[in-house]
Design a protein around this motif. Sequence first.
Motif, PDB file in Angstrom:
ATOM      1  N   MET A   1      39.417  81.355  59.320  1.00  0.00           N
ATOM      2  CA  MET A   1      38.268  80.512  58.892  1.00  0.00           C
ATOM      3  C   MET A   1      37.583  80.672  57.922  1.00  0.00           C
ATOM      4  SD  MET A   1      34.916  79.329  61.381  1.00  0.00           S
ATOM      5  CE  MET A   1      35.620  78.599  62.354  1.00  0.00           C
ATOM      6  N   SER A   2      37.395  79.677  57.054  1.00  0.00           N
ATOM      7  CA  SER A   2      36.652  79.705  55.884  1.00  0.00           C
ATOM      8  C   SER A   2      35.145  80.062  56.180  1.00  0.00           C
ATOM      9  CB  SER A   2      36.483  78.482  54.910  1.00  0.00           C
ATOM     10  OG  SER A   2      35.681  78.649  53.926  1.00  0.00           O
ATOM     11  N   THR A   3      34.505  80.794  55.052  1.00  0.00           N
ATOM     12  CA  THR A   3      32.937  81.116  55.318  1.00  0.00           C
ATOM     13  C   THR A   3      32.136  80.549  54.169  1.00  0.00           C
ATOM     14  OG1 THR A   3      33.421  83.363  54.113  1.00  0.00           O
ATOM     15  CG2 THR A   3      33.545  83.479  56.618  1.00  0.00           C
ATOM     16  N   HIS A   4      32.698  79.412  53.452  1.00  0.00           N
ATOM     17  CA  HIS A   4      32.068  78.704  52.270  1.00  0.00           C
ATOM     18  C   HIS A   4      30.677  78.183  52.879  1.00  0.00           C
ATOM     19  CE1 HIS A   4      31.637  76.076  49.105  1.00  0.00           C
ATOM     20  NE2 HIS A   4      31.461  75.014  49.701  1.00  0.00           N
ATOM     21  N   VAL A   5      29.897  78.566  52.221  1.00  0.00           N
ATOM     22  CA  VAL A   5      28.584  78.089  52.400  1.00  0.00           C
ATOM     23  C   VAL A   5      27.723  77.576  51.209  1.00  0.00           C
ATOM     24  CG1 VAL A   5      26.204  78.465  53.301  1.00  0.00           C
ATOM     25  CG2 VAL A   5      27.936  79.335  54.432  1.00  0.00           C
ATOM     26  N   GLN A   6      27.179  76.576  50.692  1.00  0.00           N
ATOM     27  CA  GLN A   6      26.401  76.304  49.461  1.00  0.00           C
ATOM     28  C   GLN A   6      25.177  76.033  50.058  1.00  0.00           C
ATOM     29  OE1 GLN A   6      28.350  73.929  46.936  1.00  0.00           O
ATOM     30  NE2 GLN A   6      26.664  74.121  45.333  1.00  0.00           N
ATOM     31  N   LYS A   7      24.184  77.029  49.855  1.00  0.00           N
ATOM     32  CA  LYS A   7      22.678  76.793  50.358  1.00  0.00           C
ATOM     33  C   LYS A   7      21.943  75.862  49.613  1.00  0.00           C
ATOM     34  CE  LYS A   7      22.280  81.264  52.541  1.00  0.00           C
ATOM     35  NZ  LYS A   7      21.540  82.294  53.017  1.00  0.00           N
ATOM     36  N   PRO A   8      21.174  74.780  50.017  1.00  0.00           N
ATOM     37  CA  PRO A   8      20.379  74.005  49.375  1.00  0.00           C
ATOM     38  C   PRO A   8      19.266  74.710  48.557  1.00  0.00           C
ATOM     39  CG  PRO A   8      19.793  74.110  51.374  1.00  0.00           C
ATOM     40  CD  PRO A   8      20.928  74.891  51.671  1.00  0.00           C
ATOM     41  N   GLY A   9      19.012  73.920  47.451  1.00  0.00           N
ATOM     42  CA  GLY A   9      18.037  74.182  46.608  1.00  0.00           C
ATOM     43  C   GLY A   9      16.671  74.159  47.032  1.00  0.00           C
ATOM     44  N   TRP A  10      15.613  74.558  46.162  1.00  0.00           N
ATOM     45  CA  TRP A  10      14.149  74.292  46.556  1.00  0.00           C
ATOM     46  C   TRP A  10      13.848  72.515  46.929  1.00  0.00           C
ATOM     47  CZ3 TRP A  10      10.235  71.605  44.719  1.00  0.00           C
ATOM     48  CH2 TRP A  10       8.812  71.699  45.412  1.00  0.00           C
ATOM     49  N   PHE A  11      14.591  71.863  45.930  1.00  0.00           N
ATOM     50  CA  PHE A  11      13.998  70.585  45.890  1.00  0.00           C
ATOM     51  C   PHE A  11      14.767  69.663  47.315  1.00  0.00           C
ATOM     52  CE2 PHE A  11      14.903  66.065  44.832  1.00  0.00           C
ATOM     53  CZ  PHE A  11      13.815  65.677  44.537  1.00  0.00           C
ATOM     54  N   THR A  12      16.010  70.122  47.329  1.00  0.00           N
ATOM     55  CA  THR A  12      16.640  69.631  48.710  1.00  0.00           C
ATOM     56  C   THR A  12      15.864  70.024  49.776  1.00  0.00           C
ATOM     57  OG1 THR A  12      18.778  69.665  47.475  1.00  0.00           O
ATOM     58  CG2 THR A  12      18.732  69.636  49.783  1.00  0.00           C
ATOM     59  N   VAL A  13      15.519  71.169  50.023  1.00  0.00           N
ATOM     60  CA  VAL A  13      14.899  71.728  51.168  1.00  0.00           C
ATOM     61  C   VAL A  13      13.431  71.175  51.381  1.00  0.00           C
ATOM     62  CG1 VAL A  13      13.977  73.706  52.488  1.00  0.00           C
ATOM     63  CG2 VAL A  13      16.274  73.754  51.456  1.00  0.00           C
ATOM     64  N   ASN A  14      12.772  71.304  50.324  1.00  0.00           N
ATOM     65  CA  ASN A  14      11.255  70.809  50.350  1.00  0.00           C
ATOM     66  C   ASN A  14      10.988  69.461  50.080  1.00  0.00           C
ATOM     67  OD1 ASN A  14      10.147  73.372  50.941  1.00  0.00           O
ATOM     68  ND2 ASN A  14      11.365  74.296  49.283  1.00  0.00           N
ATOM     69  N   VAL A  15      11.755  68.701  49.436  1.00  0.00           N
ATOM     70  CA  VAL A  15      11.592  67.310  49.115  1.00  0.00           C
ATOM     71  C   VAL A  15      12.548  66.309  49.826  1.00  0.00           C
ATOM     72  CG1 VAL A  15      11.237  65.563  47.179  1.00  0.00           C
ATOM     73  CG2 VAL A  15      10.369  67.923  46.820  1.00  0.00           C
ATOM     74  N   PHE A  16      13.674  66.512  49.136  1.00  0.00           N
ATOM     75  CA  PHE A  16      14.679  65.446  49.602  1.00  0.00           C
ATOM     76  C   PHE A  16      14.979  65.188  51.185  1.00  0.00           C
ATOM     77  CE2 PHE A  16      19.098  63.993  50.178  1.00  0.00           C
ATOM     78  CZ  PHE A  16      19.005  62.758  49.413  1.00  0.00           C
ATOM     79  N   ASN A  17      15.415  66.419  51.512  1.00  0.00           N
ATOM     80  CA  ASN A  17      15.511  66.626  53.030  1.00  0.00           C
ATOM     81  C   ASN A  17      14.451  66.103  54.018  1.00  0.00           C
ATOM     82  OD1 ASN A  17      18.262  67.441  52.763  1.00  0.00           O
ATOM     83  ND2 ASN A  17      18.014  69.464  53.540  1.00  0.00           N
ATOM     84  N   ARG A  18      13.072  66.619  53.622  1.00  0.00           N
ATOM     85  CA  ARG A  18      11.995  66.219  54.140  1.00  0.00           C
ATOM     86  C   ARG A  18      11.880  64.544  53.972  1.00  0.00           C
ATOM     87  NH1 ARG A  18       7.688  71.025  53.201  1.00  0.00           N
ATOM     88  NH2 ARG A  18       8.991  72.850  54.251  1.00  0.00           N
ATOM     89  N   VAL A  19      11.990  64.033  53.050  1.00  0.00           N
ATOM     90  CA  VAL A  19      11.830  62.730  52.631  1.00  0.00           C
ATOM     91  C   VAL A  19      12.615  61.748  53.713  1.00  0.00           C
ATOM     92  CG1 VAL A  19      11.928  60.763  51.249  1.00  0.00           C
ATOM     93  CG2 VAL A  19      10.644  62.840  50.591  1.00  0.00           C
ATOM     94  N   VAL A  20      14.034  62.177  53.677  1.00  0.00           N
ATOM     95  CA  VAL A  20      14.977  61.545  54.193  1.00  0.00           C
ATOM     96  C   VAL A  20      14.839  61.777  55.832  1.00  0.00           C
ATOM     97  CG1 VAL A  20      17.632  61.441  55.072  1.00  0.00           C
ATOM     98  CG2 VAL A  20      16.753  61.689  52.454  1.00  0.00           C
ATOM     99  N   ALA A  21      14.677  62.951  56.268  1.00  0.00           N
ATOM    100  CA  ALA A  21      14.142  63.199  57.891  1.00  0.00           C
ATOM    101  C   ALA A  21      12.877  62.361  58.184  1.00  0.00           C
ATOM    102  CB  ALA A  21      14.013  64.608  58.110  1.00  0.00           C
ATOM    103  N   TRP A  22      11.852  62.364  57.391  1.00  0.00           N
ATOM    104  CA  TRP A  22      10.685  61.546  57.709  1.00  0.00           C
ATOM    105  C   TRP A  22      10.984  60.081  57.773  1.00  0.00           C
ATOM    106  CZ3 TRP A  22       7.938  57.539  55.384  1.00  0.00           C
ATOM    107  CH2 TRP A  22       6.596  57.121  55.891  1.00  0.00           C
ATOM    108  N   MET A  23      11.790  59.518  56.784  1.00  0.00           N
ATOM    109  CA  MET A  23      12.176  58.110  57.149  1.00  0.00           C
ATOM    110  C   MET A  23      13.082  57.827  58.388  1.00  0.00           C
ATOM    111  SD  MET A  23      12.972  57.417  53.135  1.00  0.00           S
ATOM    112  CE  MET A  23      13.392  55.578  53.208  1.00  0.00           C
ATOM    113  N   THR A  24      13.949  58.731  58.393  1.00  0.00           N
ATOM    114  CA  THR A  24      15.156  58.585  59.726  1.00  0.00           C
ATOM    115  C   THR A  24      13.974  58.841  60.902  1.00  0.00           C
ATOM    116  OG1 THR A  24      16.759  59.432  58.264  1.00  0.00           O
ATOM    117  CG2 THR A  24      17.041  59.299  60.534  1.00  0.00           C
ATOM    118  N   ARG A  25      13.245  59.579  61.068  1.00  0.00           N
ATOM    119  CA  ARG A  25      12.388  59.689  62.289  1.00  0.00           C
ATOM    120  C   ARG A  25      11.495  58.494  62.584  1.00  0.00           C
ATOM    121  NH1 ARG A  25      11.460  64.912  60.495  1.00  0.00           N
ATOM    122  NH2 ARG A  25       9.494  64.276  59.675  1.00  0.00           N
TER     123      ARG A  25
END
Length: 149
Positions: A1-25
Amino acid sequence: MSTHVQKPGWFTVNVFNRVVAWMTRRGISVWGSRVLAVRGRKSGEWRTTPVNLLTVDGQQYLVAPRGHVQWTHNMRAAGGGELRLGGNVDTFTATEVADDEKAPLLRAYLKRWKAEVGVFFKGVGPDSPDADLRRIAPDHPVFRITVTS
């Protein structure tokens, strides 16, 4: 099995994902977004993250564009979870799709969300040959979702 992981950067974690999650909720789906809730494989606590829900031929899938990340490990252990959109909660079971079956699903995912996630697919896009999609398939877990309630 592959172990490929590309961790998100600061902007994705702290801005983008939070905004999308907030809207989706709040019931606003951004291009098919949902909040995935799955039990942690060690803690048993609910873990949440925004995801894109892919529908192909009436069947629903979750694709991990960043690879074998925490939610994919938790999904394998839990065998399912919840997809949330506003007050709507769909409980589901999940079956991991074999690498040999992923090419058309990855193509469909990239057709829909390449602008958002294309950078994680090593130059492979929706118009790439099947051989290229099969080459990257082990790096991107895909789960078939069956809603149970």
